[in-house]
Enzyme design. Structure first.
Site, short mmCIF file in Angstrom:
data_model
loop_
_atom_site.label_atom_id
_atom_site.label_comp_id
_atom_site.label_asym_id
_atom_site.label_seq_id
_atom_site.Cartn_x
_atom_site.Cartn_y
_atom_site.Cartn_z
N ALA A 34 8.06 11.76 -18.46
CA ALA A 34 8.35 12.81 -17.50
C ALA A 34 9.71 13.39 -17.87
O ALA A 34 10.54 12.70 -18.49
CB ALA A 34 8.37 12.23 -16.09
N GLY B 298 5.84 8.58 -18.64
CA GLY B 298 4.74 9.46 -18.29
C GLY B 298 3.87 9.83 -19.47
O GLY B 298 2.69 10.16 -19.31
N GLU C 42 1.52 7.06 -19.76
CA GLU C 42 0.62 7.16 -18.60
C GLU C 42 -0.40 8.28 -18.79
O GLU C 42 -1.57 8.14 -18.44
CB GLU C 42 1.46 7.37 -17.33
CG GLU C 42 2.33 6.15 -17.04
CD GLU C 42 3.35 6.38 -15.94
OE1 GLU C 42 4.17 7.32 -16.09
OE2 GLU C 42 3.35 5.65 -14.96
N GLU D 242 10.89 3.17 -17.94
CA GLU D 242 11.49 3.74 -16.74
C GLU D 242 12.56 2.84 -16.13
O GLU D 242 13.51 3.31 -15.52
CB GLU D 242 10.40 4.01 -15.68
CG GLU D 242 9.45 5.14 -16.03
CD GLU D 242 8.20 4.69 -16.75
OE1 GLU D 242 8.19 3.61 -17.38
OE2 GLU D 242 7.19 5.43 -16.66
C1 HXC Z 1 13.68 15.20 -21.07
C2 HXC Z 1 13.84 14.43 -23.22
C3 HXC Z 1 13.06 13.30 -22.91
C4 HXC Z 1 12.57 13.19 -21.57
C5 HXC Z 1 13.60 13.17 -24.98
N1 HXC Z 1 14.14 14.31 -24.53
N2 HXC Z 1 12.93 12.54 -24.01
N3 HXC Z 1 14.12 15.38 -22.32
N4 HXC Z 1 12.93 14.16 -20.70
N5 HXC Z 1 11.79 12.19 -21.18
C6 HXC Z 1 14.97 15.27 -25.25
C7 HXC Z 1 16.35 14.75 -25.53
O1 HXC Z 1 17.20 14.92 -24.42
C8 HXC Z 1 16.75 15.61 -26.71
O2 HXC Z 1 17.13 16.89 -26.23
C9 HXC Z 1 15.45 15.78 -27.48
O3 HXC Z 1 14.41 15.51 -26.55
C10 HXC Z 1 15.31 14.80 -28.64
O4 HXC Z 1 15.51 13.50 -28.14
P1 HXC Z 1 16.51 12.44 -28.81
O5 HXC Z 1 16.81 11.43 -27.77
O6 HXC Z 1 17.66 13.14 -29.44
O7 HXC Z 1 15.59 11.83 -29.96
P2 HXC Z 1 15.68 10.37 -30.60
O8 HXC Z 1 17.08 9.96 -30.82
O9 HXC Z 1 14.78 10.40 -31.78
O10 HXC Z 1 15.06 9.38 -29.51
C11 HXC Z 1 13.71 9.49 -29.16
C12 HXC Z 1 13.42 8.69 -27.84
C13 HXC Z 1 14.45 9.16 -26.77
C14 HXC Z 1 13.57 7.20 -28.12
C15 HXC Z 1 12.00 8.99 -27.45
O11 HXC Z 1 14.43 10.59 -26.69
C16 HXC Z 1 14.17 8.59 -25.40
O12 HXC Z 1 14.45 7.42 -25.13
N6 HXC Z 1 13.67 9.46 -24.50
C17 HXC Z 1 13.46 9.08 -23.11
C18 HXC Z 1 12.27 8.20 -22.97
C19 HXC Z 1 12.06 7.76 -21.52
O13 HXC Z 1 12.93 7.16 -20.90
N7 HXC Z 1 10.91 8.13 -20.95
C20 HXC Z 1 10.58 7.84 -19.59
C21 HXC Z 1 10.97 9.00 -18.69
S1 HXC Z 1 10.69 8.62 -16.99
P3 HXC Z 1 18.55 17.55 -26.63
O14 HXC Z 1 18.58 18.80 -25.82
O15 HXC Z 1 19.59 16.56 -26.28
O16 HXC Z 1 18.42 17.77 -28.11
C22 HXC Z 1 9.04 8.72 -16.78
C23 HXC Z 1 8.44 8.09 -15.55
C24 HXC Z 1 8.05 8.97 -14.49
O17 HXC Z 1 8.32 9.19 -17.61
C25 HXC Z 1 8.00 8.26 -13.17
C26 HXC Z 1 9.34 8.24 -12.43
C27 HXC Z 1 9.22 8.07 -10.91
#
Ligand code: HXC
Length: 260
Positions: A66, A111, A114, A134
């Site tokens: 998400a 997400g 999911e 998460e």
């Molecule tokens: C918004 C995101 C994102 C996300 C990545 N990006 N994941 N933006 N939401 N979930 C963006 C980054 O901010 C970045 O933008 C660009 O994508 C590239 O990401 P990087 O982090 O620079 O890439 P990398 O170093 O290769 O790392 C990849 C990754 C990391 C390991 C996948 O991006 C990551 O950990 N992402 C988050 C994963 C996560 O926590 N997902 C769960 C979300 S919560 P910029 O602009 O900085 O270049 C969820 C649950 C919902 O899904 C339910 C809640 C109630």
């Protein structure tokens, strides 16, 4: 029809939908959800389309979750009052009765994992990585991860993944029963479309019924599920495609389906 966050094309009877926010690793914001609901409603309504494939654009991610930037400043009351994420179940999963496959080409996190698990099954590239990270954001799965992951891979692994946020690679995901098959990264979409084409060549009502039956296994007791299966089997027995399928077998020819 064109979408802001998706690419949609047809390959014969297969609809290929690609999440298209590669700069954000295809993170799922509300625009993606609205587009997915619309694209899958169009797929569902188009009788020429019989199976769909969902994948991610770019080389890195199916969907990295998400959209954290959309959620970061959202007041808690809004999550509750909007019943945030409920549309995934009410307007997306339950309304798509025709089959679809998730072709996971990279990160499927939070997400994203999911969403992949909402598909009828997952085909993964050998570069795919799955996770429910998460907890590291101070939250928890919110689109079905705690339930679907546990049903897919069992309590021990699901609990470990949710509590540590660790990622699972494609080989472990296949061993654990999360994905149906792992293929070479470069051929992922072609392989998924090939599998979808096979499904699309089946009698379409029978495909919907097979999907419905298997999904019922997650909602019912064994006895209720067996009755449900039997009743649906009996309904299929009354279709023109059942008569055609059995005649075609006996006459050693391919069946020609009417979808009823
Ligand atoms: C918004 C995101 C994102 C996300 C990545 N990006 N994941 N933006 N939401 N979930 C963006 C980054 O901010 C970045 O933008 C660009 O994508 C590239 O990401 P990087 O982090 O620079 O890439 P990398 O170093 O290769 O790392 C990849 C990754 C990391 C390991 C996948 O991006 C990551 O950990 N992402 C988050 C994963 C996560 O926590 N997902 C769960 C979300 S919560 P910029 O602009 O900085 O270049 C969820 C649950 C919902 O899904 C339910 C809640 C109630």
């Amino acid at each position: 029809m064109s979408y802001e966050t998706l690419l949609v094309e047809t390959r014969g009877a297969v609809t290929l939908v690609t999440l298209n926010r590669p700069q954000a690793l295809n993170a799922l914001n509300s625009g993606v959800l609205d587009d997915l609901i619309a694209a899958f409603a169009a797929y569902e309504a188009d009788d020429s389309q019989r199976c769909a494939v969902l994948t991610g654009s770019g080389d890195k991610a199916f969907a990295a979750g998400a959209d954290i930037k959309e959620m970061a400043d959202k007041p808690a009351a809004d999550f509750y009052l909007e019943d945030f994420f409920s549309k995934w179940t009410s307007d997306f999963v339950k309304k798509v009765r025709k089959p679809w496959i998730a072709a996971v080409n990279g990160f499927a996190l939070g997400g994203g994992c999911e969403l992949a698990m909402m598909a009828d099954f997952i085909i993964a590239s050998d570069k795919a990585k799955f996770g429910q990270p998460e907890i590291k954001l101070g939250v928890a799965p919110g689109m079905g991860g705690s339930q679907r992951l546990t049903r897919a891979i069992g309590k021990a692994k699901a609990m470990e993944m949710c509590l540590t946020g660790r990622m699972m690679d494609a080989a472990e995901a296949e061993r654990s029963g999360l994905v149906a098959r792992v293929v070479e990264h470069e051929s992922l979409v072609d392989e998924a479309v090939k599998t979808a084409t096979t499904i699309a060549s089946m009698p379409p009502m029978a495909a919907m019924v097979n999907k419905d039956m298997v999904n019922a296994a997650f909602e019912t007791t064994l006895d209720q599920g067996l009755i449900y299966e039997r009743r649906l089997f009996q309904i299929l027995a009354a279709t023109e495609d059942k008569a055609e399928g059995m005649a075609a077998f006996i006459e050693k020819r391919e069946g020609v389906w009417k979808g009823r």
